[in-house]
Design a protein around this motif. Structure first.
Motif, PDB file in Angstrom:
ATOM      1  N   LEU A 234       0.814  -1.216   0.000  1.00 24.35           N
ATOM      2  CA  LEU A 234       0.000   0.000   0.000  1.00 24.35           C
ATOM      3  C   LEU A 234       0.849   1.267   0.000  1.00 24.35           C
ATOM      4  O   LEU A 234       0.357   2.350  -0.303  1.00 24.35           O
ATOM      5  CB  LEU A 234      -0.932   0.019   1.213  1.00 24.35           C
ATOM      6  CG  LEU A 234      -2.042  -1.024   1.192  1.00 24.35           C
ATOM      7  CD1 LEU A 234      -2.800  -1.021   2.513  1.00 24.35           C
ATOM      8  CD2 LEU A 234      -2.990  -0.763   0.041  1.00 24.35           C
ATOM      9  N   TYR A 235       2.130   1.126   0.321  1.00 27.26           N
ATOM     10  CA  TYR A 235       3.010   2.280   0.414  1.00 27.26           C
ATOM     11  C   TYR A 235       3.967   2.377  -0.760  1.00 27.26           C
ATOM     12  O   TYR A 235       4.784   3.270  -0.826  1.00 27.26           O
ATOM     13  CB  TYR A 235       3.799   2.231   1.727  1.00 27.26           C
ATOM     14  CG  TYR A 235       2.877   2.093   2.906  1.00 27.26           C
ATOM     15  CD1 TYR A 235       2.095   3.146   3.324  1.00 27.26           C
ATOM     16  CD2 TYR A 235       2.755   0.869   3.573  1.00 27.26           C
ATOM     17  CE1 TYR A 235       1.216   3.008   4.383  1.00 27.26           C
ATOM     18  CE2 TYR A 235       1.889   0.722   4.645  1.00 27.26           C
ATOM     19  CZ  TYR A 235       1.126   1.797   5.041  1.00 27.26           C
ATOM     20  OH  TYR A 235       0.258   1.658   6.089  1.00 27.26           O
ATOM     21  N   GLY A 236       3.884   1.447  -1.699  1.00 26.68           N
ATOM     22  CA  GLY A 236       4.763   1.441  -2.853  1.00 26.68           C
ATOM     23  C   GLY A 236       4.386   2.503  -3.858  1.00 26.68           C
ATOM     24  O   GLY A 236       3.413   3.247  -3.709  1.00 26.68           O
ATOM     25  N   SER A 237       5.166   2.569  -4.896  1.00 28.77           N
ATOM     26  CA  SER A 237       4.933   3.586  -5.933  1.00 28.77           C
ATOM     27  C   SER A 237       3.974   3.046  -6.987  1.00 28.77           C
ATOM     28  O   SER A 237       4.377   2.427  -7.956  1.00 28.77           O
ATOM     29  CB  SER A 237       6.256   3.991  -6.580  1.00 28.77           C
ATOM     30  OG  SER A 237       6.859   2.851  -7.151  1.00 28.77           O
ATOM     31  N   THR A 238       2.703   3.271  -6.755  1.00 29.50           N
ATOM     32  CA  THR A 238       1.675   2.913  -7.727  1.00 29.50           C
ATOM     33  C   THR A 238       1.004   4.205  -8.161  1.00 29.50           C
ATOM     34  O   THR A 238       0.620   5.020  -7.329  1.00 29.50           O
ATOM     35  CB  THR A 238       0.627   1.964  -7.099  1.00 29.50           C
ATOM     36  OG1 THR A 238       1.290   0.784  -6.656  1.00 29.50           O
ATOM     37  CG2 THR A 238      -0.433   1.580  -8.112  1.00 29.50           C
ATOM     38  N   ARG A 239       0.897   4.380  -9.462  1.00 29.47           N
ATOM     39  CA  ARG A 239       0.246   5.596  -9.969  1.00 29.47           C
ATOM     40  C   ARG A 239      -1.200   5.644  -9.497  1.00 29.47           C
ATOM     41  O   ARG A 239      -1.893   4.631  -9.463  1.00 29.47           O
ATOM     42  CB  ARG A 239       0.288   5.606 -11.498  1.00 29.47           C
ATOM     43  CG  ARG A 239       1.682   5.675 -12.077  1.00 29.47           C
ATOM     44  CD  ARG A 239       1.629   5.737 -13.596  1.00 29.47           C
ATOM     45  NE  ARG A 239       0.707   4.807 -14.200  1.00 29.47           N
ATOM     46  CZ  ARG A 239       1.024   3.607 -14.671  1.00 29.47           C
ATOM     47  NH1 ARG A 239       2.252   3.188 -14.581  1.00 29.47           N
ATOM     48  NH2 ARG A 239       0.117   2.829 -15.219  1.00 29.47           N
ATOM     49  N   LEU A 240      -1.646   6.832  -9.148  1.00 31.06           N
ATOM     50  CA  LEU A 240      -3.025   6.996  -8.698  1.00 31.06           C
ATOM     51  C   LEU A 240      -4.018   6.625  -9.789  1.00 31.06           C
ATOM     52  O   LEU A 240      -5.129   6.204  -9.516  1.00 31.06           O
ATOM     53  CB  LEU A 240      -3.256   8.431  -8.233  1.00 31.06           C
ATOM     54  CG  LEU A 240      -2.508   8.838  -6.970  1.00 31.06           C
ATOM     55  CD1 LEU A 240      -2.752  10.322  -6.683  1.00 31.06           C
ATOM     56  CD2 LEU A 240      -2.926   7.993  -5.792  1.00 31.06           C
TER      57      LEU A 240
ATOM     58  N   ASP B 101      -5.783  -1.097 -12.512  1.00 30.98           N
ATOM     59  CA  ASP B 101      -5.664  -2.524 -12.793  1.00 30.98           C
ATOM     60  C   ASP B 101      -5.872  -3.295 -11.483  1.00 30.98           C
ATOM     61  O   ASP B 101      -5.145  -3.077 -10.508  1.00 30.98           O
ATOM     62  CB  ASP B 101      -4.279  -2.820 -13.369  1.00 30.98           C
ATOM     63  CG  ASP B 101      -4.093  -4.268 -13.753  1.00 30.98           C
ATOM     64  OD1 ASP B 101      -4.914  -5.132 -13.358  1.00 30.98           O
ATOM     65  OD2 ASP B 101      -3.109  -4.558 -14.454  1.00 30.98           O
ATOM     66  N   PRO B 102      -6.853  -4.194 -11.428  1.00 33.72           N
ATOM     67  CA  PRO B 102      -7.094  -4.929 -10.183  1.00 33.72           C
ATOM     68  C   PRO B 102      -5.942  -5.866  -9.807  1.00 33.72           C
ATOM     69  O   PRO B 102      -5.884  -6.333  -8.669  1.00 33.72           O
ATOM     70  CB  PRO B 102      -8.369  -5.719 -10.461  1.00 33.72           C
ATOM     71  CG  PRO B 102      -8.534  -5.717 -11.930  1.00 33.72           C
ATOM     72  CD  PRO B 102      -7.814  -4.524 -12.469  1.00 33.72           C
ATOM     73  N   LEU B 103      -5.003  -6.108 -10.714  1.00 35.02           N
ATOM     74  CA  LEU B 103      -3.856  -6.981 -10.435  1.00 35.02           C
ATOM     75  C   LEU B 103      -2.553  -6.188 -10.298  1.00 35.02           C
ATOM     76  O   LEU B 103      -1.470  -6.764 -10.366  1.00 35.02           O
ATOM     77  CB  LEU B 103      -3.719  -8.020 -11.548  1.00 35.02           C
ATOM     78  CG  LEU B 103      -4.897  -8.973 -11.705  1.00 35.02           C
ATOM     79  CD1 LEU B 103      -4.741  -9.812 -12.972  1.00 35.02           C
ATOM     80  CD2 LEU B 103      -5.050  -9.851 -10.487  1.00 35.02           C
ATOM     81  N   ARG B 104      -2.639  -4.881 -10.108  1.00 36.78           N
ATOM     82  CA  ARG B 104      -1.447  -4.034 -10.103  1.00 36.78           C
ATOM     83  C   ARG B 104      -0.451  -4.431  -9.013  1.00 36.78           C
ATOM     84  O   ARG B 104       0.756  -4.374  -9.234  1.00 36.78           O
ATOM     85  CB  ARG B 104      -1.812  -2.567 -10.001  1.00 36.78           C
ATOM     86  CG  ARG B 104      -2.526  -2.159  -8.737  1.00 36.78           C
ATOM     87  CD  ARG B 104      -3.009  -0.705  -8.816  1.00 36.78           C
ATOM     88  NE  ARG B 104      -3.878  -0.326  -7.735  1.00 36.78           N
ATOM     89  CZ  ARG B 104      -5.193  -0.531  -7.721  1.00 36.78           C
ATOM     90  NH1 ARG B 104      -5.782  -1.113  -8.739  1.00 36.78           N
ATOM     91  NH2 ARG B 104      -5.921  -0.144  -6.692  1.00 36.78           N
TER      92      ARG B 104
END
Length: 190
Positions: free
Chosen positions: A154-160, A164-167
């Motif tokens: 939850l704290y990683g670098s994922t674009r807002l 993608d439900p499998l991101r």
């Protein structure tokens, strides 16, 4: 009168038949579903029976957890990313042995939330796999079993904007490939 009774019985029969066959259109645990991607390129990906995956065995909503083709999508992602990182001539065979997707269902929120996957740090994505990396002559360069976990997903670098439900699972596989196939490893580039 007889025609309306017949029409009513026919409609009732169709409804019962529809209810009896009310199962997910795509069911990852279907015994007839494929257990491997078609052989092509330097990366081969297969998987164990998803019915034995933690995602299904311990799900609070097994019906929702087995819907879709998420195992195939993860395998396709793994193949695509590994193919781009694999040095020329090397081949990689991967078997996905267990998957627990990020998040979980929380039925205590009520029936309106039965199909909602809640993302909390206590539900990290986990993937177990076995792999064999070979060179162009078929000599084994590396092999093993890995248990991947991203406790800080939850704290990683994922674009807002990434919906993608499998991101989270894809990022977990990407991180593994980056570590496993990095150029400074003794097995890479041979």
């Amino acid at each position: 009168m007889k025609s309306t009774t017949f029409a009513g019985l026919a409609l009732a029969g169709l409804l019962v038949a529809g209810i009896a066959d009310a199962r997910p259109a795509n069911n990852v645990a279907d015994p007839q579903a494929p257990r491997a991607l078609p052989a092509e390129g330097p990366v081969q990906v297969q998987w164990n029976d998803p019915a034995g995956f933690t995602e299904l065995r311990y799900s609070r909503n097994r019906w929702e957890a087995q819907r879709g083709d998420w195992v195939t999508k993860l395998a396709e992602h793994l193949r695509k990313r590994a193919s781009g990182q694999l040095p020329e001539g090397q081949q990689l065979a991967v078997t996905l042995t267990d998957i627990k997707r990020a998040g979980d269902y929380e039925p205590w929120h009520g029936p309106n939330f039965d199909d909602v996957r809640f993302m909390r740090d206590i539900y990290p994505p986990r993937i177990s796999l076995q792999f064999i990396l070979t060179d162009a002559q078929g000599q084994v360069l590396d092999q093993g079993e890995r248990k991947l976990v991203d406790s800080g997903y939850l704290y990683g670098s994922t674009r807002l904007s990434d919906t993608d439900p499998l991101r989270y699972e894809k990022r977990l596989l990407d991180d593994w490939l980056r570590r496993e196939l990095r150029e400074d490893r003794a097995t890479a580039g041979l």
